[in-house]
Write a protein that holds these residues in place. Structure first.
Motif, PDB file in Angstrom:
ATOM      1  N   VAL A  12       0.851  -1.189   0.000  1.00  0.00           N
ATOM      2  CA  VAL A  12       0.000   0.000   0.000  1.00  0.00           C
ATOM      3  C   VAL A  12       0.882   1.233   0.000  1.00  0.00           C
ATOM      4  O   VAL A  12       2.007   1.206   0.535  1.00  0.00           O
ATOM      5  CB  VAL A  12      -0.955  -0.023   1.214  1.00  0.00           C
ATOM      6  CG1 VAL A  12      -0.185   0.024   2.513  1.00  0.00           C
ATOM      7  CG2 VAL A  12      -1.974   1.098   1.137  1.00  0.00           C
ATOM      8  N   GLN A  13       0.400   2.307  -0.589  1.00  0.00           N
ATOM      9  CA  GLN A  13       1.164   3.547  -0.618  1.00  0.00           C
ATOM     10  C   GLN A  13       1.065   4.274   0.716  1.00  0.00           C
ATOM     11  O   GLN A  13       0.080   4.105   1.456  1.00  0.00           O
ATOM     12  CB  GLN A  13       0.630   4.444  -1.735  1.00  0.00           C
ATOM     13  CG  GLN A  13       0.912   3.923  -3.131  1.00  0.00           C
ATOM     14  CD  GLN A  13       0.562   4.940  -4.205  1.00  0.00           C
ATOM     15  OE1 GLN A  13      -0.180   5.892  -3.968  1.00  0.00           O
ATOM     16  NE2 GLN A  13       1.112   4.751  -5.395  1.00  0.00           N
ATOM     17  N   PRO A  14       2.057   5.068   1.039  1.00  0.00           N
ATOM     18  CA  PRO A  14       1.967   5.880   2.259  1.00  0.00           C
ATOM     19  C   PRO A  14       0.690   6.713   2.271  1.00  0.00           C
ATOM     20  O   PRO A  14       0.287   7.264   1.245  1.00  0.00           O
ATOM     21  CB  PRO A  14       3.205   6.775   2.170  1.00  0.00           C
ATOM     22  CG  PRO A  14       4.176   5.974   1.358  1.00  0.00           C
ATOM     23  CD  PRO A  14       3.343   5.246   0.343  1.00  0.00           C
ATOM     24  N   GLY A  15       0.062   6.751   3.439  1.00  0.00           N
ATOM     25  CA  GLY A  15      -1.213   7.445   3.576  1.00  0.00           C
ATOM     26  C   GLY A  15      -2.410   6.569   3.318  1.00  0.00           C
ATOM     27  O   GLY A  15      -3.550   6.975   3.576  1.00  0.00           O
ATOM     28  N   GLY A  16      -2.180   5.368   2.821  1.00  0.00           N
ATOM     29  CA  GLY A  16      -3.268   4.459   2.506  1.00  0.00           C
ATOM     30  C   GLY A  16      -3.792   3.713   3.721  1.00  0.00           C
ATOM     31  O   GLY A  16      -3.349   3.929   4.853  1.00  0.00           O
ATOM     32  N   SER A  17      -4.744   2.821   3.461  1.00  0.00           N
ATOM     33  CA  SER A  17      -5.397   2.064   4.519  1.00  0.00           C
ATOM     34  C   SER A  17      -5.413   0.579   4.186  1.00  0.00           C
ATOM     35  O   SER A  17      -5.398   0.190   3.017  1.00  0.00           O
ATOM     36  CB  SER A  17      -6.843   2.548   4.702  1.00  0.00           C
ATOM     37  OG  SER A  17      -6.899   3.890   5.093  1.00  0.00           O
ATOM     38  N   LEU A  18      -5.445  -0.230   5.231  1.00  0.00           N
ATOM     39  CA  LEU A  18      -5.593  -1.677   5.097  1.00  0.00           C
ATOM     40  C   LEU A  18      -6.412  -2.192   6.266  1.00  0.00           C
ATOM     41  O   LEU A  18      -6.364  -1.609   7.359  1.00  0.00           O
ATOM     42  CB  LEU A  18      -4.239  -2.378   5.104  1.00  0.00           C
ATOM     43  CG  LEU A  18      -3.444  -2.502   3.809  1.00  0.00           C
ATOM     44  CD1 LEU A  18      -2.110  -3.189   4.097  1.00  0.00           C
ATOM     45  CD2 LEU A  18      -4.218  -3.239   2.740  1.00  0.00           C
ATOM     46  N   THR A  19      -7.098  -3.300   6.030  1.00  0.00           N
ATOM     47  CA  THR A  19      -7.814  -3.973   7.108  1.00  0.00           C
ATOM     48  C   THR A  19      -7.289  -5.391   7.231  1.00  0.00           C
ATOM     49  O   THR A  19      -7.350  -6.172   6.273  1.00  0.00           O
ATOM     50  CB  THR A  19      -9.325  -4.023   6.834  1.00  0.00           C
ATOM     51  OG1 THR A  19      -9.819  -2.698   6.672  1.00  0.00           O
ATOM     52  CG2 THR A  19     -10.051  -4.695   7.988  1.00  0.00           C
ATOM     53  N   LEU A  20      -6.734  -5.712   8.384  1.00  0.00           N
ATOM     54  CA  LEU A  20      -6.240  -7.052   8.656  1.00  0.00           C
ATOM     55  C   LEU A  20      -7.278  -7.828   9.459  1.00  0.00           C
ATOM     56  O   LEU A  20      -7.960  -7.260  10.312  1.00  0.00           O
ATOM     57  CB  LEU A  20      -4.936  -7.003   9.442  1.00  0.00           C
ATOM     58  CG  LEU A  20      -3.793  -6.184   8.850  1.00  0.00           C
ATOM     59  CD1 LEU A  20      -2.543  -6.329   9.731  1.00  0.00           C
ATOM     60  CD2 LEU A  20      -3.508  -6.570   7.427  1.00  0.00           C
ATOM     61  N   SER A  21      -7.366  -9.117   9.183  1.00  0.00           N
ATOM     62  CA  SER A  21      -8.280  -9.988   9.917  1.00  0.00           C
ATOM     63  C   SER A  21      -7.510 -11.155  10.509  1.00  0.00           C
ATOM     64  O   SER A  21      -6.513 -11.603   9.941  1.00  0.00           O
ATOM     65  CB  SER A  21      -9.373 -10.520   9.000  1.00  0.00           C
ATOM     66  OG  SER A  21     -10.196  -9.489   8.515  1.00  0.00           O
TER      67      SER A  21
END
Length: 121
Positions: A12-21
């Motif tokens: 992901v690019q800096p400033g982006g978001s992710l959701t881990l499960s």
């Protein structure tokens, strides 16, 4: 034996978001305090966030205000929502059972395979 299965990591690019499960294979998930940890290359594993059985949450200073931990007891799942990601968040992320105070509860399968998060442009 209980197992912890993490997913959701990505580039992901800096400033982006992710959701881990993290799905936990146990019939007593409601009784588990849970934590997320991460390990960057060449560094020791560090604590990121934790959530108690009653939903109380705590965060490492480095992620406070950017990450959010939650749980879905019906799905035996703990979630880490990560926003405003930085290159220094790059690491393999793991979930595991903790004590109320946040210490790892060790078992034969304390650590799953983890999920890789890479923050880079």
């Amino acid at each position: 034996q209980v197992q912890f299965m993490e997913s959701g990591g990505s580039l992901v690019q800096p400033g982006g978001s992710l959701t881990l499960s993290c799905v936990v294979s146990t019939t007593t998930f409601n009784d588990y305090h849970m934590g997320w940890f991460r390990q960057a290359p060449g560094k020791q594993r560090e604590w990121v966030a934790r959530i108690s059985t009653t939903g109380n949450t705590n965060y490492a200073d480095s992620v406070k205000g950017r990450f959010s931990i939650s749980r879905d007891n019906a799905k035996n799942t703990v979630i880490l929502q990560m926003n405003s990601l930085r290159p220094e968040d790059t690491a393999v992320y793991y979930c595991t059972r903790t004590t109320l105070a946040g210490s790892v509860v060790y078992s034969p399968n304390t650590w799953g395979q983890g999920t890789q998060v890479t923050v880079s442009s």
